[in-house]
Design a protein around this motif. Structure first.
Motif, short mmCIF file in Angstrom:
data_model
loop_
_atom_site.label_atom_id
_atom_site.label_comp_id
_atom_site.label_asym_id
_atom_site.label_seq_id
_atom_site.Cartn_x
_atom_site.Cartn_y
_atom_site.Cartn_z
N GLU A 7 0.83 -1.21 0.00
CA GLU A 7 0.00 0.00 0.00
C GLU A 7 0.86 1.25 0.00
OE1 GLU A 7 -3.87 -1.85 2.40
OE2 GLU A 7 -2.26 -0.84 3.49
N LEU A 8 1.96 1.23 0.73
CA LEU A 8 2.83 2.40 0.77
C LEU A 8 3.52 2.61 -0.58
CD1 LEU A 8 3.59 4.50 2.94
CD2 LEU A 8 5.67 3.18 3.36
N ILE A 9 3.92 1.53 -1.22
CA ILE A 9 4.52 1.63 -2.56
C ILE A 9 3.54 2.28 -3.54
CG2 ILE A 9 5.20 0.23 -4.55
CD1 ILE A 9 6.55 -1.68 -2.53
N ASP A 10 2.28 1.81 -3.50
CA ASP A 10 1.28 2.37 -4.41
C ASP A 10 0.98 3.83 -4.12
OD1 ASP A 10 1.09 -0.10 -5.62
OD2 ASP A 10 -0.66 -0.74 -4.46
N LEU A 11 1.07 4.23 -2.85
CA LEU A 11 0.71 5.59 -2.47
C LEU A 11 1.82 6.60 -2.71
CD1 LEU A 11 -1.38 7.47 -1.08
CD2 LEU A 11 -0.33 6.84 1.11
N VAL A 12 3.06 6.20 -2.44
CA VAL A 12 4.16 7.16 -2.41
C VAL A 12 4.95 7.21 -3.71
CG1 VAL A 12 6.34 7.73 -1.24
CG2 VAL A 12 4.36 6.93 0.10
N LEU A 13 5.16 6.08 -4.33
CA LEU A 13 6.04 6.02 -5.50
C LEU A 13 5.28 6.31 -6.79
CD1 LEU A 13 8.01 2.80 -4.49
CD2 LEU A 13 8.43 5.18 -3.82
N ASP A 14 6.01 6.82 -7.78
CA ASP A 14 5.40 7.07 -9.08
C ASP A 14 4.81 5.77 -9.62
OD1 ASP A 14 6.37 9.58 -8.71
OD2 ASP A 14 7.81 9.53 -10.37
N ALA A 15 3.65 5.88 -10.25
CA ALA A 15 2.94 4.70 -10.73
C ALA A 15 3.78 3.89 -11.71
CB ALA A 15 1.63 5.13 -11.40
N GLU A 16 3.77 2.58 -11.50
CA GLU A 16 4.40 1.61 -12.39
C GLU A 16 5.89 1.83 -12.55
OE1 GLU A 16 2.26 1.58 -16.06
OE2 GLU A 16 0.37 0.93 -15.14
N THR A 17 6.56 2.32 -11.50
CA THR A 17 8.02 2.49 -11.57
C THR A 17 8.75 1.57 -10.60
OG1 THR A 17 8.02 4.29 -9.91
CG2 THR A 17 7.76 4.91 -12.24
N TRP A 18 8.01 0.85 -9.76
CA TRP A 18 8.64 0.00 -8.76
C TRP A 18 9.28 -1.22 -9.40
CZ3 TRP A 18 10.49 -0.38 -4.04
CH2 TRP A 18 10.64 -1.63 -3.43
N THR A 19 10.55 -1.44 -9.05
CA THR A 19 11.29 -2.63 -9.47
C THR A 19 11.91 -3.27 -8.24
OG1 THR A 19 11.81 -1.66 -11.63
CG2 THR A 19 13.16 -3.53 -10.90
N SER A 20 11.55 -4.50 -7.97
CA SER A 20 12.06 -5.18 -6.78
C SER A 20 13.50 -5.62 -6.98
CB SER A 20 11.19 -6.41 -6.47
OG SER A 20 11.74 -7.13 -5.36
N TRP A 21 14.29 -5.51 -5.91
CA TRP A 21 15.66 -6.01 -5.89
C TRP A 21 15.77 -7.33 -5.13
CZ3 TRP A 21 18.74 -0.95 -4.31
CH2 TRP A 21 18.77 -0.07 -5.40
N ASP A 22 14.68 -7.84 -4.64
CA ASP A 22 14.73 -8.98 -3.72
C ASP A 22 15.03 -10.29 -4.44
OD1 ASP A 22 14.08 -7.20 -1.74
OD2 ASP A 22 11.96 -7.72 -1.71
N THR A 23 15.80 -11.12 -3.77
CA THR A 23 16.03 -12.50 -4.18
C THR A 23 15.46 -13.40 -3.08
OG1 THR A 23 18.22 -12.48 -3.15
CG2 THR A 23 18.09 -11.91 -5.49
N PRO A 24 15.15 -14.65 -3.38
CA PRO A 24 14.57 -15.54 -2.37
C PRO A 24 15.47 -15.65 -1.14
CG PRO A 24 14.37 -16.51 -4.55
CD PRO A 24 15.23 -15.30 -4.71
N PRO A 25 14.90 -15.55 0.05
CA PRO A 25 15.71 -15.63 1.28
C PRO A 25 16.24 -17.03 1.51
CG PRO A 25 13.37 -15.56 1.82
CD PRO A 25 13.47 -15.34 0.34
N SER A 26 17.39 -17.10 2.15
CA SER A 26 18.02 -18.38 2.49
C SER A 26 18.15 -18.48 4.00
CB SER A 26 19.39 -18.48 1.83
OG SER A 26 20.05 -19.66 2.21
N TYR A 27 17.73 -19.62 4.57
CA TYR A 27 17.71 -19.78 6.02
C TYR A 27 18.61 -20.91 6.52
CZ TYR A 27 13.47 -16.96 5.62
OH TYR A 27 12.57 -15.96 5.33
N GLY A 28 18.90 -21.88 5.69
CA GLY A 28 19.61 -23.05 6.20
C GLY A 28 18.68 -23.95 6.99
N ASP A 29 19.24 -24.74 7.87
CA ASP A 29 18.44 -25.63 8.70
C ASP A 29 17.72 -24.84 9.79
OD1 ASP A 29 19.29 -27.81 7.24
OD2 ASP A 29 21.02 -28.18 8.54
#
Length: 326
Positions: A7-29
């Motif tokens: 919701e904050l991304i949609d409200l604050v950032l310019d429309a359709e400019t969001w690009t995620s930098w995230d990669t899948p998290p790794s936890y181990g055992d």
């Protein structure tokens, strides 16, 4: 509970400019109970961890963004979310981007104990390097922000504003009550009170955040096309860097005239004669005695780096090191 990260991304950032930098998290055992907690958190929050990172544009300006997702285990920071945060901050530094952080967290993740707690140091170090590179770090404290998050990357902003009515502090009110046997005084750990006492720079509704970020970055005159100084030029002992008064001199800020590039500044500014000390003037005057034992002769020592003349000591203005020309 306030806005979600989406919701904050949609409200604050310019429309359709969001690009995620995230990669899948790794936890181990993981212990079975903790693994089950993570599964439930993903289903509830709709995110794979308590932090989302990426880039977008605000008023057309490219900005890096890191946001907490409180619905994911109360926005708590574990090792995987800390690695994601650090990677985003370091990428923003490499790419010369201003960084907007929006924490909303109860602090470190209790299921991971001390290993999670010490991640706050690493996050703070990454933010400090970002700021040392001359890049803005702006913080929007959301409801609630407490614990180690408030004490580390939530408290390091060049400009820090808060969501109206947000609970902000280190020790949460429930923990305080358990430890002290009485409730925390009302109206203390709220954004408006922190603003009244100068601990935050303002109280800003979410729908006004984009305008504030645009104004701040306009004042700082950080345009997308401007290239910041490389972060490594600001690290102690970095390439072509010397130090004077604790400020690292990069390749784009050479030593003053007459000084060595390494920052020791053994020479004098050109075109100006050496100013004699009392001892040298006595010795050079006919008919006067030589100085007695213990009287030091030679050049006057400056206050910077042991031997640099005062006139060539760089200014220590925040965010840059520049030499004073004489």
């Amino acid at each position: 509970m306030g806005l979600t990260s989406t919701e904050l991304i949609d409200l604050v950032l310019d429309a359709e400019t969001w690009t995620s930098w995230d990669t899948p998290p790794s936890y181990g055992d993981l212990p079975e109970a903790y693994a089950a907690d993570l599964v439930r958190a993903r289903e509830r929050a709709g995110t794979d961890e308590s932090v989302v990172t990426g880039e977008a544009r605000i008023a057309g300006r490219r900005v890096a963004v890191v946001l907490s997702e409180f619905r994911f285990l109360a926005g708590s920071i574990g090792r995987a979310s800390a690695e994601r945060l650090i990677a985003a901050v370091e990428r923003a530094t490499r790419e010369g981007l201003p960084l907007l952080a929006g924490p909303a967290s109860g602090g470190t993740r209790m299921q991971e104990g001390t290993p999670a707690f010490v991640q706050m140091v690493r996050i703070a170090e990454a933010v400090t390097r970002h700021k040392a590179a001359g890049l803005p770090y702006l913080v929007y404290l959301r409801h609630p922000t407490t614990g180690g998050v408030m004490a580390s990357w939530g408290s390091l902003g060049h400009v820090t504003v808060a969501e109206p009515g947000a609970l902000l502090g280190f020790l949460g009110p429930k923990v305080y009550e358990v430890l002290n046997g009485r409730p925390f005084p009302s109206g203390v750990q709220v954004a408006e009170n922190l603003f009244a006492h100068g601990l935050v720079d303002g109280v800003v509704p979410p729908d006004e955040l984009a305008g504030l970020v645009d104004r701040v970055l306009t004042i700082l005159d950080l345009r997308p096309e401007k290239s910041p100084r490389p972060a490594e030029a600001w690290a102690p002992g970095g390439p072509a860097g010397g130090q004077c008064g604790g400020v690292t001199r990069g390749a784009d800020h050479p030593a003053p005239r007459g000084g060595r590039a390494g920052g020791r500044g053994e020479g004098r500014p050109r075109g100006r004669p050496r100013r004699p000390t009392r001892a040298t003037s006595r010795r050079s005057t006919p008919g006067t005695r030589s100085p007695g034992p213990g009287v030091r002769t030679g050049r006057v020592r400056g206050r910077c780096s042991g031997s640099r003349p005062r006139t060539s000591c760089p200014s220590t203005a925040p965010g840059r090191a520049s030499a004073t020309r004489v």
